[in-house]
Design a protein around this motif. Structure first.
Motif, PDB file in Angstrom:
ATOM      1  N   LEU A  47      28.518  68.540 100.935  1.00 40.51           N
ATOM      2  CA  LEU A  47      28.590  68.633 102.386  1.00 40.51           C
ATOM      3  C   LEU A  47      30.067  68.698 102.720  1.00 40.51           C
ATOM      4  CD1 LEU A  47      26.295  65.563 102.917  1.00 40.51           C
ATOM      5  CD2 LEU A  47      25.565  67.941 103.049  1.00 40.51           C
ATOM      6  N   THR A  48      30.504  69.795 103.280  1.00 36.56           N
ATOM      7  CA  THR A  48      31.936  69.944 103.531  1.00 36.56           C
ATOM      8  C   THR A  48      32.234  70.506 104.910  1.00 36.56           C
ATOM      9  OG1 THR A  48      34.006  70.875 102.702  1.00 36.56           O
ATOM     10  CG2 THR A  48      32.040  72.224 102.409  1.00 36.56           C
ATOM     11  N   ASP A  49      33.248  69.949 105.522  1.00 31.90           N
ATOM     12  CA  ASP A  49      33.794  70.531 106.729  1.00 31.90           C
ATOM     13  C   ASP A  49      34.525  71.797 106.303  1.00 31.90           C
ATOM     14  OD1 ASP A  49      35.631  71.058 109.004  1.00 31.90           O
ATOM     15  OD2 ASP A  49      34.812  69.160 109.725  1.00 31.90           O
ATOM     16  N   VAL A  50      34.464  72.825 107.093  1.00 26.78           N
ATOM     17  CA  VAL A  50      35.141  74.074 106.765  1.00 26.78           C
ATOM     18  C   VAL A  50      36.653  73.891 106.802  1.00 26.78           C
ATOM     19  CG1 VAL A  50      35.559  76.423 107.580  1.00 26.78           C
ATOM     20  CG2 VAL A  50      33.235  75.538 107.491  1.00 26.78           C
ATOM     21  N   ASN A  51      37.137  73.101 107.744  1.00 28.82           N
ATOM     22  CA  ASN A  51      38.577  72.850 107.889  1.00 28.82           C
ATOM     23  C   ASN A  51      38.845  71.350 107.782  1.00 28.82           C
ATOM     24  OD1 ASN A  51      39.401  75.616 108.538  1.00 28.82           O
ATOM     25  ND2 ASN A  51      38.146  75.316 110.349  1.00 28.82           N
ATOM     26  N   PRO A  52      38.891  70.821 106.552  1.00 23.19           N
ATOM     27  CA  PRO A  52      39.028  69.373 106.391  1.00 23.19           C
ATOM     28  C   PRO A  52      40.435  68.831 106.648  1.00 23.19           C
ATOM     29  CG  PRO A  52      38.965  70.428 104.250  1.00 23.19           C
ATOM     30  CD  PRO A  52      38.719  71.498 105.274  1.00 23.19           C
ATOM     31  N   GLY A  53      41.388  69.695 106.890  1.00 17.90           N
ATOM     32  CA  GLY A  53      42.762  69.241 107.107  1.00 17.90           C
ATOM     33  C   GLY A  53      43.682  69.900 106.103  1.00 17.90           C
ATOM     34  N   ASP A  54      44.642  69.139 105.609  1.00 21.51           N
ATOM     35  CA  ASP A  54      45.598  69.674 104.636  1.00 21.51           C
ATOM     36  C   ASP A  54      44.912  70.038 103.332  1.00 21.51           C
ATOM     37  OD1 ASP A  54      47.629  69.251 106.463  1.00 21.51           O
ATOM     38  OD2 ASP A  54      48.153  67.289 105.647  1.00 21.51           O
ATOM     39  N   GLY A  55      45.465  71.013 102.632  1.00 17.83           N
ATOM     40  CA  GLY A  55      44.947  71.392 101.323  1.00 17.83           C
ATOM     41  C   GLY A  55      43.925  72.505 101.407  1.00 17.83           C
ATOM     42  N   ILE A  56      43.051  72.545 100.408  1.00 19.27           N
ATOM     43  CA  ILE A  56      42.084  73.633 100.338  1.00 19.27           C
ATOM     44  C   ILE A  56      41.033  73.514 101.439  1.00 19.27           C
ATOM     45  CG2 ILE A  56      42.439  73.964  97.871  1.00 19.27           C
ATOM     46  CD1 ILE A  56      39.760  72.592  97.347  1.00 19.27           C
ATOM     47  N   THR A  57      40.495  74.647 101.819  1.00 19.50           N
ATOM     48  CA  THR A  57      39.462  74.681 102.852  1.00 19.50           C
ATOM     49  C   THR A  57      38.094  74.344 102.247  1.00 19.50           C
ATOM     50  OG1 THR A  57      38.900  77.001 102.483  1.00 19.50           O
ATOM     51  CG2 THR A  57      40.697  76.527 104.069  1.00 19.50           C
ATOM     52  N   GLY A  58      37.145  74.114 103.108  1.00 15.77           N
ATOM     53  CA  GLY A  58      35.773  73.912 102.647  1.00 15.77           C
ATOM     54  C   GLY A  58      35.222  75.157 101.969  1.00 15.77           C
ATOM     55  N   TRP A  59      35.653  76.326 102.446  1.00 11.72           N
ATOM     56  CA  TRP A  59      35.222  77.581 101.815  1.00 11.72           C
ATOM     57  C   TRP A  59      35.664  77.598 100.348  1.00 11.72           C
ATOM     58  CZ3 TRP A  59      32.110  78.965 105.380  1.00 11.72           C
ATOM     59  CH2 TRP A  59      32.466  79.164 106.708  1.00 11.72           C
ATOM     60  N   GLU A  60      36.948  77.291 100.110  1.00 13.73           N
ATOM     61  CA  GLU A  60      37.512  77.297  98.759  1.00 13.73           C
ATOM     62  C   GLU A  60      36.894  76.198  97.895  1.00 13.73           C
ATOM     63  OE1 GLU A  60      39.693  78.394  95.429  1.00 13.73           O
ATOM     64  OE2 GLU A  60      39.284  79.501  97.270  1.00 13.73           O
ATOM     65  N   LEU A  61      36.706  75.032  98.469  1.00 13.92           N
ATOM     66  CA  LEU A  61      36.087  73.927  97.729  1.00 13.92           C
ATOM     67  C   LEU A  61      34.717  74.339  97.193  1.00 13.92           C
ATOM     68  CD1 LEU A  61      35.770  71.002  96.772  1.00 13.92           C
ATOM     69  CD2 LEU A  61      34.982  70.448  99.099  1.00 13.92           C
ATOM     70  N   ALA A  62      33.908  74.934  98.038  1.00 10.05           N
ATOM     71  CA  ALA A  62      32.567  75.361  97.616  1.00 10.05           C
ATOM     72  C   ALA A  62      32.641  76.420  96.519  1.00 10.05           C
ATOM     73  CB  ALA A  62      31.780  75.884  98.807  1.00 10.05           C
ATOM     74  N   ARG A  63      33.568  77.366  96.647  1.00 13.90           N
ATOM     75  CA  ARG A  63      33.724  78.384  95.591  1.00 13.90           C
ATOM     76  C   ARG A  63      34.093  77.734  94.259  1.00 13.90           C
ATOM     77  NH1 ARG A  63      35.556  81.542 100.008  1.00 13.90           N
ATOM     78  NH2 ARG A  63      37.725  80.886  99.765  1.00 13.90           N
ATOM     79  N   ARG A  64      34.988  76.768  94.288  1.00 13.99           N
ATOM     80  CA  ARG A  64      35.399  76.099  93.044  1.00 13.99           C
ATOM     81  C   ARG A  64      34.263  75.274  92.445  1.00 13.99           C
ATOM     82  NH1 ARG A  64      41.623  74.059  93.854  1.00 13.99           N
ATOM     83  NH2 ARG A  64      42.496  76.081  94.443  1.00 13.99           N
ATOM     84  N   VAL A  65      33.503  74.594  93.290  1.00 20.98           N
ATOM     85  CA  VAL A  65      32.345  73.839  92.791  1.00 20.98           C
ATOM     86  C   VAL A  65      31.341  74.796  92.168  1.00 20.98           C
ATOM     87  CG1 VAL A  65      30.331  72.484  93.524  1.00 20.98           C
ATOM     88  CG2 VAL A  65      32.621  71.831  94.291  1.00 20.98           C
ATOM     89  N   ARG A  66      31.117  75.936  92.812  1.00 17.54           N
ATOM     90  CA  ARG A  66      30.175  76.929  92.276  1.00 17.54           C
ATOM     91  C   ARG A  66      30.669  77.561  90.976  1.00 17.54           C
ATOM     92  NH1 ARG A  66      26.389  79.473  95.762  1.00 17.54           N
ATOM     93  NH2 ARG A  66      25.244  77.828  96.829  1.00 17.54           N
ATOM     94  N   GLU A  67      31.972  77.612  90.747  1.00 17.40           N
ATOM     95  CA  GLU A  67      32.488  78.095  89.458  1.00 17.40           C
ATOM     96  C   GLU A  67      32.083  77.138  88.339  1.00 17.40           C
ATOM     97  OE1 GLU A  67      36.719  78.478  89.911  1.00 17.40           O
ATOM     98  OE2 GLU A  67      36.547  80.269  91.159  1.00 17.40           O
ATOM     99  N   ILE A  68      32.030  75.856  88.660  1.00 17.71           N
ATOM    100  CA  ILE A  68      31.650  74.833  87.687  1.00 17.71           C
ATOM    101  C   ILE A  68      30.134  74.783  87.526  1.00 17.71           C
ATOM    102  CG2 ILE A  68      31.682  72.350  87.178  1.00 17.71           C
ATOM    103  CD1 ILE A  68      34.336  72.283  88.888  1.00 17.71           C
ATOM    104  N   THR A  69      29.430  74.808  88.660  1.00 15.24           N
ATOM    105  CA  THR A  69      27.974  74.703  88.657  1.00 15.24           C
ATOM    106  C   THR A  69      27.392  75.791  89.567  1.00 15.24           C
ATOM    107  OG1 THR A  69      28.208  72.302  88.407  1.00 15.24           O
ATOM    108  CG2 THR A  69      26.018  73.132  88.973  1.00 15.24           C
ATOM    109  N   PRO A  70      27.084  76.964  89.016  1.00  9.86           N
ATOM    110  CA  PRO A  70      26.509  78.036  89.836  1.00  9.86           C
ATOM    111  C   PRO A  70      25.226  77.569  90.536  1.00  9.86           C
ATOM    112  CG  PRO A  70      27.158  78.871  87.693  1.00  9.86           C
ATOM    113  CD  PRO A  70      27.270  77.365  87.619  1.00  9.86           C
ATOM    114  N   GLY A  71      25.078  77.975  91.773  1.00 12.33           N
ATOM    115  CA  GLY A  71      23.876  77.635  92.520  1.00 12.33           C
ATOM    116  C   GLY A  71      23.866  76.244  93.114  1.00 12.33           C
ATOM    117  N   PHE A  72      24.967  75.488  92.962  1.00 17.71           N
ATOM    118  CA  PHE A  72      25.006  74.122  93.497  1.00 17.71           C
ATOM    119  C   PHE A  72      24.808  74.165  95.012  1.00 17.71           C
ATOM    120  CE2 PHE A  72      27.008  70.058  94.629  1.00 17.71           C
ATOM    121  CZ  PHE A  72      26.389  69.232  93.707  1.00 17.71           C
ATOM    122  N   PRO A  73      23.945  73.291  95.573  1.00 20.55           N
ATOM    123  CA  PRO A  73      23.677  73.290  97.015  1.00 20.55           C
ATOM    124  C   PRO A  73      24.924  72.965  97.846  1.00 20.55           C
ATOM    125  CG  PRO A  73      21.992  72.051  95.832  1.00 20.55           C
ATOM    126  CD  PRO A  73      23.099  72.333  94.853  1.00 20.55           C
TER     127      PRO A  73
END
Length: 104
Positions: free
Chosen positions: A34-60
Motif C-alpha cells: 500500500l503506497t502513497d504515490v508521492n510519499p515525500g523525499d526519495g523514490i515515488t510510489g510508482w518507482e517503489l512498486a516497480r522495484r517490488v515487482r522486479e523482485i516479486t512479479p505480480g505482487f499486489p
C-alpha cells in the motif's frame, strides 16, 4: 505513509527507500504493498512498486493519491488498484481484499 501487510499486521514506514528495504528484508511475510504515490523525499510510489515487482512479479499493489490519479494508467504497474484520497476505510479494505483474492 507506505505500508505492507505482514502476517495480518501493517508494517508502516515513512519513505520509499525504507519500504523497499523492509520488503527486501521480510518479503516472505508481506502480502500486499500500500503506497502513497508521492510519499515525500526519495523514490515515488510508482518507482517503489516497480522495484517490488522486479523482485516479486505480480505482487499486489495499491496506490493512494489525491492528485496523481490521471498518471496511474501510464505510471502504475499492471494489475494494481488506485484509490483516491480522501477515501473511507472500507474502500481500502475492499481494495486489499480484491487484490489478495485475485492473487490467491
Amino acid at each position: 505513509m507506505i505500508a505492507s501487510t505482514r502476517g495480518g499486521l501493517a508494517c508502516s514506514v515513512r519513505s520509499g527507500e525504507a519500504a523497499l528495504s523492509t520488503y527486501r528484508d521480510g518479503r516472505e511475510g508481506c502480502r500486499a504493498l500500500l503506497t502513497d504515490v508521492n510519499p515525500g523525499d526519495g523514490i515515488t510510489g510508482w518507482e517503489l512498486a516497480r522495484r517490488v515487482r522486479e523482485i516479486t512479479p505480480g505482487f499486489p499493489v495499491i496506490y493512494m493519491t489525491s492528485a496523481s490519479a490521471p498518471d496511474w494508467k501510464s505510471q502504475g504497474v499492471d494489475g494494481s488498484v488506485l484509490i483516491e484520497k480522501p477515501f473511507a476505510p472500507a474502500q481500502l479494505a475492499a481494495a486489499v481484499s480484491q487484490l489478495l483474492d485475485t492473487a490467491a
